[in-house]
Scaffold this motif. Structure first.
Motif, PDB file in Angstrom:
ATOM      1  N   ASN A   1      23.917  -6.323  25.369  1.00 46.75           N
ATOM      2  CA  ASN A   1      24.563  -5.411  24.430  1.00 46.75           C
ATOM      3  C   ASN A   1      24.087  -3.999  24.749  1.00 46.75           C
ATOM      4  OD1 ASN A   1      21.948  -5.476  23.465  1.00 46.75           O
ATOM      5  ND2 ASN A   1      22.460  -6.373  21.489  1.00 46.75           N
ATOM      6  N   GLU A   2      24.560  -3.026  23.995  1.00 42.33           N
ATOM      7  CA  GLU A   2      24.189  -1.647  24.289  1.00 42.33           C
ATOM      8  C   GLU A   2      22.673  -1.451  24.204  1.00 42.33           C
ATOM      9  OE1 GLU A   2      26.675   1.398  24.849  1.00 42.33           O
ATOM     10  OE2 GLU A   2      27.054  -0.527  25.831  1.00 42.33           O
ATOM     11  N   ALA A   3      22.030  -2.129  23.251  1.00 36.37           N
ATOM     12  CA  ALA A   3      20.578  -1.985  23.095  1.00 36.37           C
ATOM     13  C   ALA A   3      19.835  -2.504  24.316  1.00 36.37           C
ATOM     14  CB  ALA A   3      20.122  -2.710  21.833  1.00 36.37           C
ATOM     15  N   LEU A   4      20.275  -3.624  24.885  1.00 34.97           N
ATOM     16  CA  LEU A   4      19.593  -4.174  26.054  1.00 34.97           C
ATOM     17  C   LEU A   4      19.876  -3.343  27.299  1.00 34.97           C
ATOM     18  CD1 LEU A   4      17.734  -6.293  27.197  1.00 34.97           C
ATOM     19  CD2 LEU A   4      19.698  -7.833  27.463  1.00 34.97           C
ATOM     20  N   TYR A   5      21.101  -2.836  27.431  1.00 31.73           N
ATOM     21  CA  TYR A   5      21.366  -1.907  28.529  1.00 31.73           C
ATOM     22  C   TYR A   5      20.411  -0.714  28.459  1.00 31.73           C
ATOM     23  CZ  TYR A   5      25.733  -4.049  30.177  1.00 31.73           C
ATOM     24  OH  TYR A   5      26.671  -4.901  30.717  1.00 31.73           O
ATOM     25  N   ASP A   6      20.261  -0.145  27.268  1.00 29.64           N
ATOM     26  CA  ASP A   6      19.393   1.018  27.102  1.00 29.64           C
ATOM     27  C   ASP A   6      17.944   0.681  27.413  1.00 29.64           C
ATOM     28  OD1 ASP A   6      21.576   2.505  26.385  1.00 29.64           O
ATOM     29  OD2 ASP A   6      21.053   2.693  24.262  1.00 29.64           O
ATOM     30  N   ALA A   7      17.458  -0.437  26.882  1.00 28.02           N
ATOM     31  CA  ALA A   7      16.063  -0.810  27.079  1.00 28.02           C
ATOM     32  C   ALA A   7      15.760  -1.067  28.557  1.00 28.02           C
ATOM     33  CB  ALA A   7      15.730  -2.046  26.246  1.00 28.02           C
ATOM     34  N   THR A   8      16.686  -1.727  29.264  1.00 31.13           N
ATOM     35  CA  THR A   8      16.449  -2.032  30.676  1.00 31.13           C
ATOM     36  C   THR A   8      16.504  -0.769  31.522  1.00 31.13           C
ATOM     37  OG1 THR A   8      17.491  -4.182  30.290  1.00 31.13           O
ATOM     38  CG2 THR A   8      17.110  -3.546  32.566  1.00 31.13           C
ATOM     39  N   ALA A   9      17.471   0.098  31.232  1.00 29.27           N
ATOM     40  CA  ALA A   9      17.534   1.368  31.962  1.00 29.27           C
ATOM     41  C   ALA A   9      16.276   2.187  31.724  1.00 29.27           C
ATOM     42  CB  ALA A   9      18.778   2.149  31.542  1.00 29.27           C
TER      43      ALA A   9
ATOM     44  N   ASP B   1      27.821  -8.529  26.566  1.00 28.15           N
ATOM     45  CA  ASP B   1      28.091  -9.220  25.302  1.00 28.15           C
ATOM     46  C   ASP B   1      29.576  -9.038  24.967  1.00 28.15           C
ATOM     47  OD1 ASP B   1      28.396  -9.765  22.502  1.00 28.15           O
ATOM     48  OD2 ASP B   1      26.231  -9.559  22.264  1.00 28.15           O
ATOM     49  N   LEU B   2      30.352 -10.128  25.075  1.00 30.48           N
ATOM     50  CA  LEU B   2      31.804 -10.019  24.932  1.00 30.48           C
ATOM     51  C   LEU B   2      32.229  -9.719  23.503  1.00 30.48           C
ATOM     52  CD1 LEU B   2      33.169 -12.788  27.315  1.00 30.48           C
ATOM     53  CD2 LEU B   2      32.816 -10.359  27.752  1.00 30.48           C
ATOM     54  N   LEU B   3      31.464 -10.163  22.531  1.00 33.65           N
ATOM     55  CA  LEU B   3      31.811  -9.825  21.152  1.00 33.65           C
ATOM     56  C   LEU B   3      31.657  -8.326  20.926  1.00 33.65           C
ATOM     57  CD1 LEU B   3      30.196 -12.802  19.194  1.00 33.65           C
ATOM     58  CD2 LEU B   3      32.608 -12.446  19.765  1.00 33.65           C
ATOM     59  N   GLU B   4      30.605  -7.751  21.489  1.00 35.27           N
ATOM     60  CA  GLU B   4      30.447  -6.302  21.372  1.00 35.27           C
ATOM     61  C   GLU B   4      31.496  -5.578  22.204  1.00 35.27           C
ATOM     62  OE1 GLU B   4      26.504  -4.056  20.783  1.00 35.27           O
ATOM     63  OE2 GLU B   4      26.972  -3.746  22.903  1.00 35.27           O
ATOM     64  N   MET B   5      31.850  -6.131  23.363  1.00 31.85           N
ATOM     65  CA  MET B   5      32.908  -5.519  24.171  1.00 31.85           C
ATOM     66  C   MET B   5      34.224  -5.498  23.408  1.00 31.85           C
ATOM     67  SD  MET B   5      34.567  -6.652  27.845  1.00 31.85           S
ATOM     68  CE  MET B   5      33.226  -6.210  28.929  1.00 31.85           C
TER      69      MET B   5
ATOM     70  N   GLY C   1      23.841   2.759  28.167  1.00 31.78           N
ATOM     71  CA  GLY C   1      24.938   1.824  28.331  1.00 31.78           C
ATOM     72  C   GLY C   1      24.962   1.216  29.719  1.00 31.78           C
ATOM     73  N   PHE C   2      26.063   0.548  30.024  1.00 30.68           N
ATOM     74  CA  PHE C   2      26.201  -0.111  31.316  1.00 30.68           C
ATOM     75  C   PHE C   2      26.094   0.879  32.466  1.00 30.68           C
ATOM     76  CE2 PHE C   2      29.022  -1.126  34.845  1.00 30.68           C
ATOM     77  CZ  PHE C   2      28.450  -2.307  35.301  1.00 30.68           C
ATOM     78  N   ILE C   3      26.804   2.001  32.358  1.00 32.23           N
ATOM     79  CA  ILE C   3      26.821   2.966  33.455  1.00 32.23           C
ATOM     80  C   ILE C   3      25.427   3.527  33.695  1.00 32.23           C
ATOM     81  CG2 ILE C   3      27.707   5.220  34.172  1.00 32.23           C
ATOM     82  CD1 ILE C   3      30.331   4.511  32.791  1.00 32.23           C
ATOM     83  N   GLY C   4      24.686   3.781  32.630  1.00 29.15           N
ATOM     84  CA  GLY C   4      23.331   4.295  32.787  1.00 29.15           C
ATOM     85  C   GLY C   4      22.408   3.293  33.456  1.00 29.15           C
ATOM     86  N   LEU C   5      22.588   1.999  33.146  1.00 32.20           N
ATOM     87  CA  LEU C   5      21.776   0.990  33.825  1.00 32.20           C
ATOM     88  C   LEU C   5      22.101   0.956  35.313  1.00 32.20           C
ATOM     89  CD1 LEU C   5      19.816  -1.353  34.003  1.00 32.20           C
ATOM     90  CD2 LEU C   5      21.665  -2.884  33.294  1.00 32.20           C
ATOM     91  N   VAL C   6      23.364   1.008  35.657  1.00 31.08           N
ATOM     92  CA  VAL C   6      23.736   1.006  37.079  1.00 31.08           C
ATOM     93  C   VAL C   6      23.149   2.220  37.775  1.00 31.08           C
ATOM     94  CG1 VAL C   6      25.651   1.133  38.716  1.00 31.08           C
ATOM     95  CG2 VAL C   6      25.802  -0.378  36.732  1.00 31.08           C
ATOM     96  N   ASP C   7      23.212   3.388  37.140  1.00 33.11           N
ATOM     97  CA  ASP C   7      22.617   4.584  37.743  1.00 33.11           C
ATOM     98  C   ASP C   7      21.122   4.394  37.972  1.00 33.11           C
ATOM     99  OD1 ASP C   7      25.045   5.871  37.772  1.00 33.11           O
ATOM    100  OD2 ASP C   7      24.664   7.071  35.974  1.00 33.11           O
ATOM    101  N   ALA C   8      20.431   3.775  37.000  1.00 33.27           N
ATOM    102  CA  ALA C   8      18.997   3.531  37.156  1.00 33.27           C
ATOM    103  C   ALA C   8      18.718   2.581  38.310  1.00 33.27           C
ATOM    104  CB  ALA C   8      18.413   2.989  35.853  1.00 33.27           C
ATOM    105  N   LEU C   9      19.587   1.587  38.490  1.00 31.91           N
ATOM    106  CA  LEU C   9      19.433   0.653  39.603  1.00 31.91           C
ATOM    107  C   LEU C   9      19.690   1.341  40.938  1.00 31.91           C
ATOM    108  CD1 LEU C   9      21.265  -2.386  38.015  1.00 31.91           C
ATOM    109  CD2 LEU C   9      18.864  -2.374  38.698  1.00 31.91           C
ATOM    110  N   VAL C  10      20.732   2.163  41.000  1.00 37.40           N
ATOM    111  CA  VAL C  10      21.045   2.879  42.238  1.00 37.40           C
ATOM    112  C   VAL C  10      19.866   3.742  42.661  1.00 37.40           C
ATOM    113  CG1 VAL C  10      22.506   4.665  43.259  1.00 37.40           C
ATOM    114  CG2 VAL C  10      23.539   2.875  41.865  1.00 37.40           C
ATOM    115  N   ASP C  11      19.239   4.410  41.708  1.00 40.00           N
ATOM    116  CA  ASP C  11      18.198   5.383  42.017  1.00 40.00           C
ATOM    117  C   ASP C  11      16.791   4.792  42.015  1.00 40.00           C
ATOM    118  OD1 ASP C  11      20.072   7.415  42.255  1.00 40.00           O
ATOM    119  OD2 ASP C  11      19.967   7.932  40.127  1.00 40.00           O
TER     120      ASP C  11
END
Length: 261
Positions: free
Chosen positions: A26-34, A63-67, A82-92
């Motif tokens: 969910n958005e919270a887990l995306y944020d925490a992981t990033a 999370d499809l219910l949140e989506m 969010g999702f995009i921020g996590l991907v950016d963190a992974l890229v960098d």
């Protein structure tokens, strides 16, 4: 805590910790992981990050219910990264990233392997890229990273079919380094992470930068194309049918969609 963080011998272990939701993001887990990746990137005491999941799943993806709420509720408040921020963190992320797939991995739970420097998978784990079954586009630069990792044919099958891939198939493709007995997965992953962590951080960073730098522009271009396609398709007829079917506990029926969908 939806993400647990622990340190040992210069290895920082991140555990996705929504087991009741199969560690769906969910958005919270995306944020925490990033946030955790951004912190580990600049922490001089961290040489390697090891990522795994709690319970019987690695991650069931977004999370499809949140989506569904995100696609239908204009007042929905998105997270900081969010999702995009996590991907950016992974890229960098500049240090070695070791991923231990302890159970099912769907969506980002599979495509995150494109960013893993080493990946290990439990023998009973499975992977799926469910994008066409959700009426959306690929994500996390997988349209670039997967063909580079496993070849065009296997990447096309994973991204187009939305079918499960077994642990052994993932190893044969080259998506993971090793298949492990479930009760040995974390031990094996930690052994490899600890070995890397005994090397100089400066050298680890230099090696990873030398390997990834030639691909950074292509990864970002792929991410941008995917994000644009995802935004175009999200909330469209196919996506709404898929999300409604999920919320109603039934299989989606795409046969009645308008032409072209």
């Amino acid at each position: 805590m939806i993400l647990t963080v622990s340190d040992q011998d210069r290895v920082r272990t991140l555990v996705l910790n929504r087991p009741d939701a199969l560690n769906a993001f969910n958005e919270a887990l995306y944020d925490a992981t990033a946030d955790a990746l951004l912190e580990a990137a600049t922490d001089p005491q961290v040489a390697v990050v090891l990522l795994t999941g709690a319970g019987r799943a690695f991650s069931a993806g977004t999370d499809l219910l949140e989506m569904h709420r995100m696609a239908t509720d204009p007042t929905f408040e998105r997270g900081k990264h969010g999702f995009i921020g996590l991907v950016d963190a992974l890229v960098d992320f500049p240090k070695p990233l070791v991923v231990a797939v302890n159970g099912i991995g769907l969506g980002i739970g599979a495509t995150i392997l494109g960013f893993a420097d080493l990946a290990f998978i439990a023998a009973d784990a499975r992977l799926k890229c469910p994008f066409t079954s959700l009426g959306v586009a690929p994500e996390a630069a997988s349209s670039y990273l997967f063909p580079a990792l496993v070849g065009r044919q296997d990447a096309a099958w994973m991204l187009l079919s939305a079918e499960w891939v077994s642990a052994e198939e993932a190893r044969e493709m080259g998506l993971v380094r090793q298949v492990c007995p479930a009760d040995r997965l974390l031990d094996v992953a930690r052994e490899h992470a600890s070995l890397l962590a005994r090397r100089p951080i400066s050298s680890l960073v230099a090696v990873k930068r030398a390997m990834t730098e030639p691909h950074r522009a292509a990864i970002r271009d792929a991410r941008d194309r995917e994000n644009a396609a995802f935004a175009e398709l999200m909330g469209g007829p196919a996506n709404l049918e898929a999300l409604s079917a999920f919320a109603e506990g039934r299989e989606p029926d795409f046969t009645g969609l308008p032409p072209g969908w």
